[in-house]
Motif scaffolding. Sequence first.
Motif, PDB file in Angstrom:
ATOM      1  N   SER A  27       0.826  -1.208   0.000  1.00  0.00           N
ATOM      2  CA  SER A  27       0.000   0.000   0.000  1.00  0.00           C
ATOM      3  C   SER A  27       0.859   1.256   0.000  1.00  0.00           C
ATOM      4  O   SER A  27       2.055   1.203   0.270  1.00  0.00           O
ATOM      5  CB  SER A  27      -0.929   0.011   1.211  1.00  0.00           C
ATOM      6  N   GLY A  28       0.192   2.356  -0.294  1.00  0.00           N
ATOM      7  CA  GLY A  28       0.857   3.639  -0.252  1.00  0.00           C
ATOM      8  C   GLY A  28       1.370   4.118  -1.588  1.00  0.00           C
ATOM      9  O   GLY A  28       1.948   5.196  -1.679  1.00  0.00           O
ATOM     10  N   PHE A  29       1.199   3.307  -2.634  1.00  0.00           N
ATOM     11  CA  PHE A  29       1.629   3.767  -3.953  1.00  0.00           C
ATOM     12  C   PHE A  29       0.910   5.078  -4.258  1.00  0.00           C
ATOM     13  O   PHE A  29      -0.250   5.255  -3.926  1.00  0.00           O
ATOM     14  CB  PHE A  29       1.283   2.737  -5.031  1.00  0.00           C
ATOM     15  N   THR A  30       1.596   5.986  -4.915  1.00  0.00           N
ATOM     16  CA  THR A  30       0.982   7.275  -5.224  1.00  0.00           C
ATOM     17  C   THR A  30       1.122   7.636  -6.693  1.00  0.00           C
ATOM     18  O   THR A  30       0.985   8.793  -7.055  1.00  0.00           O
ATOM     19  CB  THR A  30       1.613   8.403  -4.376  1.00  0.00           C
ATOM     20  N   GLY A  31       1.406   6.668  -7.532  1.00  0.00           N
ATOM     21  CA  GLY A  31       1.603   6.964  -8.950  1.00  0.00           C
ATOM     22  C   GLY A  31       1.189   5.824  -9.846  1.00  0.00           C
ATOM     23  O   GLY A  31       0.312   5.035  -9.511  1.00  0.00           O
ATOM     24  N   ASP A  32       1.864   5.719 -10.973  1.00  0.00           N
ATOM     25  CA  ASP A  32       1.547   4.730 -11.996  1.00  0.00           C
ATOM     26  C   ASP A  32       2.255   3.406 -11.751  1.00  0.00           C
ATOM     27  O   ASP A  32       3.305   3.360 -11.110  1.00  0.00           O
ATOM     28  CB  ASP A  32       1.967   5.239 -13.379  1.00  0.00           C
ATOM     29  N   LEU A  33       1.689   2.353 -12.313  1.00  0.00           N
ATOM     30  CA  LEU A  33       2.325   1.041 -12.354  1.00  0.00           C
ATOM     31  C   LEU A  33       2.814   0.860 -13.786  1.00  0.00           C
ATOM     32  O   LEU A  33       2.019   0.818 -14.718  1.00  0.00           O
ATOM     33  CB  LEU A  33       1.318  -0.054 -11.989  1.00  0.00           C
ATOM     34  N   ASN A  34       4.123   0.813 -13.967  1.00  0.00           N
ATOM     35  CA  ASN A  34       4.716   0.694 -15.296  1.00  0.00           C
ATOM     36  C   ASN A  34       5.413  -0.651 -15.437  1.00  0.00           C
ATOM     37  O   ASN A  34       6.413  -0.916 -14.752  1.00  0.00           O
ATOM     38  CB  ASN A  34       5.722   1.834 -15.531  1.00  0.00           C
ATOM     39  N   GLY A  52      -3.424   2.678  -4.131  1.00  0.00           N
ATOM     40  CA  GLY A  52      -2.776   3.935  -4.413  1.00  0.00           C
ATOM     41  C   GLY A  52      -2.349   4.159  -5.846  1.00  0.00           C
ATOM     42  O   GLY A  52      -1.961   5.265  -6.198  1.00  0.00           O
ATOM     43  N   PHE A  53      -2.359   3.117  -6.685  1.00  0.00           N
ATOM     44  CA  PHE A  53      -1.986   3.337  -8.079  1.00  0.00           C
ATOM     45  C   PHE A  53      -2.974   4.310  -8.711  1.00  0.00           C
ATOM     46  O   PHE A  53      -4.157   4.323  -8.387  1.00  0.00           O
ATOM     47  CB  PHE A  53      -2.012   2.034  -8.873  1.00  0.00           C
ATOM     48  N   GLY A  76      -7.546   2.737  -6.398  1.00  0.00           N
ATOM     49  CA  GLY A  76      -6.847   3.950  -6.764  1.00  0.00           C
ATOM     50  C   GLY A  76      -6.732   4.190  -8.254  1.00  0.00           C
ATOM     51  O   GLY A  76      -6.505   5.313  -8.672  1.00  0.00           O
ATOM     52  N   PHE A  77      -6.833   3.136  -9.065  1.00  0.00           N
ATOM     53  CA  PHE A  77      -6.763   3.346 -10.509  1.00  0.00           C
ATOM     54  C   PHE A  77      -7.886   4.292 -10.932  1.00  0.00           C
ATOM     55  O   PHE A  77      -8.997   4.210 -10.423  1.00  0.00           O
ATOM     56  CB  PHE A  77      -6.904   2.026 -11.264  1.00  0.00           C
ATOM     57  N   THR A  78      -7.585   5.168 -11.879  1.00  0.00           N
ATOM     58  CA  THR A  78      -8.589   6.134 -12.321  1.00  0.00           C
ATOM     59  C   THR A  78      -8.730   6.162 -13.834  1.00  0.00           C
ATOM     60  O   THR A  78      -9.331   7.082 -14.377  1.00  0.00           O
ATOM     61  CB  THR A  78      -8.220   7.551 -11.844  1.00  0.00           C
ATOM     62  N   GLY A  79      -8.183   5.181 -14.523  1.00  0.00           N
ATOM     63  CA  GLY A  79      -8.218   5.190 -15.982  1.00  0.00           C
ATOM     64  C   GLY A  79      -8.616   3.856 -16.557  1.00  0.00           C
ATOM     65  O   GLY A  79      -9.228   3.025 -15.902  1.00  0.00           O
ATOM     66  N   LYS A  80      -8.204   3.632 -17.781  1.00  0.00           N
ATOM     67  CA  LYS A  80      -8.615   2.447 -18.514  1.00  0.00           C
ATOM     68  C   LYS A  80      -7.709   1.254 -18.236  1.00  0.00           C
ATOM     69  O   LYS A  80      -6.578   1.403 -17.783  1.00  0.00           O
ATOM     70  CB  LYS A  80      -8.648   2.740 -20.009  1.00  0.00           C
ATOM     71  N   ALA A  94      -9.115 -12.153 -11.568  1.00  0.00           N
ATOM     72  CA  ALA A  94      -7.908 -11.383 -11.899  1.00  0.00           C
ATOM     73  C   ALA A  94      -8.072  -9.890 -11.646  1.00  0.00           C
ATOM     74  O   ALA A  94      -7.161  -9.241 -11.137  1.00  0.00           O
ATOM     75  CB  ALA A  94      -7.504 -11.630 -13.342  1.00  0.00           C
ATOM     76  N   PHE A  95      -9.233  -9.330 -11.996  1.00  0.00           N
ATOM     77  CA  PHE A  95      -9.489  -7.906 -11.797  1.00  0.00           C
ATOM     78  C   PHE A  95     -10.729  -7.685 -10.942  1.00  0.00           C
ATOM     79  O   PHE A  95     -11.317  -6.603 -10.955  1.00  0.00           O
ATOM     80  CB  PHE A  95      -9.655  -7.203 -13.160  1.00  0.00           C
ATOM     81  N   ASP A  96     -11.122  -8.692 -10.172  1.00  0.00           N
ATOM     82  CA  ASP A  96     -12.319  -8.594  -9.348  1.00  0.00           C
ATOM     83  C   ASP A  96     -12.147  -7.514  -8.281  1.00  0.00           C
ATOM     84  O   ASP A  96     -11.114  -7.424  -7.629  1.00  0.00           O
ATOM     85  CB  ASP A  96     -12.605  -9.938  -8.685  1.00  0.00           C
ATOM     86  N   ASN A  97     -13.159  -6.706  -8.129  1.00  0.00           N
ATOM     87  CA  ASN A  97     -13.186  -5.632  -7.136  1.00  0.00           C
ATOM     88  C   ASN A  97     -12.014  -4.658  -7.305  1.00  0.00           C
ATOM     89  O   ASN A  97     -11.531  -4.078  -6.349  1.00  0.00           O
ATOM     90  CB  ASN A  97     -13.213  -6.193  -5.710  1.00  0.00           C
ATOM     91  N   CYS A  98     -11.547  -4.526  -8.524  1.00  0.00           N
ATOM     92  CA  CYS A  98     -10.472  -3.589  -8.854  1.00  0.00           C
ATOM     93  C   CYS A  98     -11.139  -2.306  -9.339  1.00  0.00           C
ATOM     94  O   CYS A  98     -11.397  -2.134 -10.522  1.00  0.00           O
ATOM     95  CB  CYS A  98      -9.566  -4.200  -9.923  1.00  0.00           C
ATOM     96  N   LYS A  99     -11.433  -1.457  -8.412  1.00  0.00           N
ATOM     97  CA  LYS A  99     -12.230  -0.258  -8.689  1.00  0.00           C
ATOM     98  C   LYS A  99     -11.436   0.786  -9.467  1.00  0.00           C
ATOM     99  O   LYS A  99     -10.241   0.938  -9.288  1.00  0.00           O
ATOM    100  CB  LYS A  99     -12.724   0.330  -7.384  1.00  0.00           C
ATOM    101  N   GLY A 100     -12.136   1.517 -10.325  1.00  0.00           N
ATOM    102  CA  GLY A 100     -11.556   2.649 -11.023  1.00  0.00           C
ATOM    103  C   GLY A 100     -11.083   2.363 -12.431  1.00  0.00           C
ATOM    104  O   GLY A 100     -10.845   3.280 -13.190  1.00  0.00           O
ATOM    105  N   LEU A 101     -10.897   1.087 -12.781  1.00  0.00           N
ATOM    106  CA  LEU A 101     -10.446   0.767 -14.129  1.00  0.00           C
ATOM    107  C   LEU A 101     -11.632   0.753 -15.083  1.00  0.00           C
ATOM    108  O   LEU A 101     -12.425  -0.182 -15.096  1.00  0.00           O
ATOM    109  CB  LEU A 101      -9.740  -0.590 -14.165  1.00  0.00           C
ATOM    110  N   SER A 102     -11.757   1.814 -15.854  1.00  0.00           N
ATOM    111  CA  SER A 102     -12.867   1.930 -16.779  1.00  0.00           C
ATOM    112  C   SER A 102     -12.519   2.959 -17.839  1.00  0.00           C
ATOM    113  O   SER A 102     -11.991   4.016 -17.507  1.00  0.00           O
ATOM    114  CB  SER A 102     -14.119   2.353 -16.022  1.00  0.00           C
TER     115      SER A 102
END
Length: 150
Positions: A27-34, A52-53, A76-80, A94-102
């Motif tokens: 936890s605590g990520f504050t940016g992107d996952l690359n 936090g991603f 924390g994801f806010t994009g696609k 794999a992406f269950d309950n992974c909020k924000g990815l849309s």
Amino acid sequence: GCSGFTGDLNLPSGVTSIEDFTFNGCSGFTGDLNLPSGITSIGVAAFDGCSGFTGDLNLPSGITSIGVAAFRDCSGFTGKLDIPSSVISIEGSAFDNCKGLSPIYCRASIPPSVGYNSFANTSKLYVPKGCASVYRNTNGWNKFESIVEF
């Protein structure tokens, strides 16, 4: 279960797989996952429960499999979510309950196999031109409310 990460998580080139439970519960990520382009698989619960991603989750081309609960309960994801055409299997939750990815983009002409409850957001899926009917008739993918060709 590490905490206190700040900024982006940039994995170096040369990494070919992310093993089971590698970043589980961090936890605590504050940016992107690359993720670098050499990755071919993401293991079981590799990022399960991470928070936090921000931004998009763009999986690298060349990746072929996404393990059970790989990104489950991420926040924390806010994009696609962009799934490349090289993916052939997405395991259960794999992406269950992974909020924000849309929205979710899947670039494969032939739908990858998906396990039970692979996606939390089943509102809108984008697929390649001419492939919508195949996705609508494939288990797992047919749970999306809207399948749009791009």
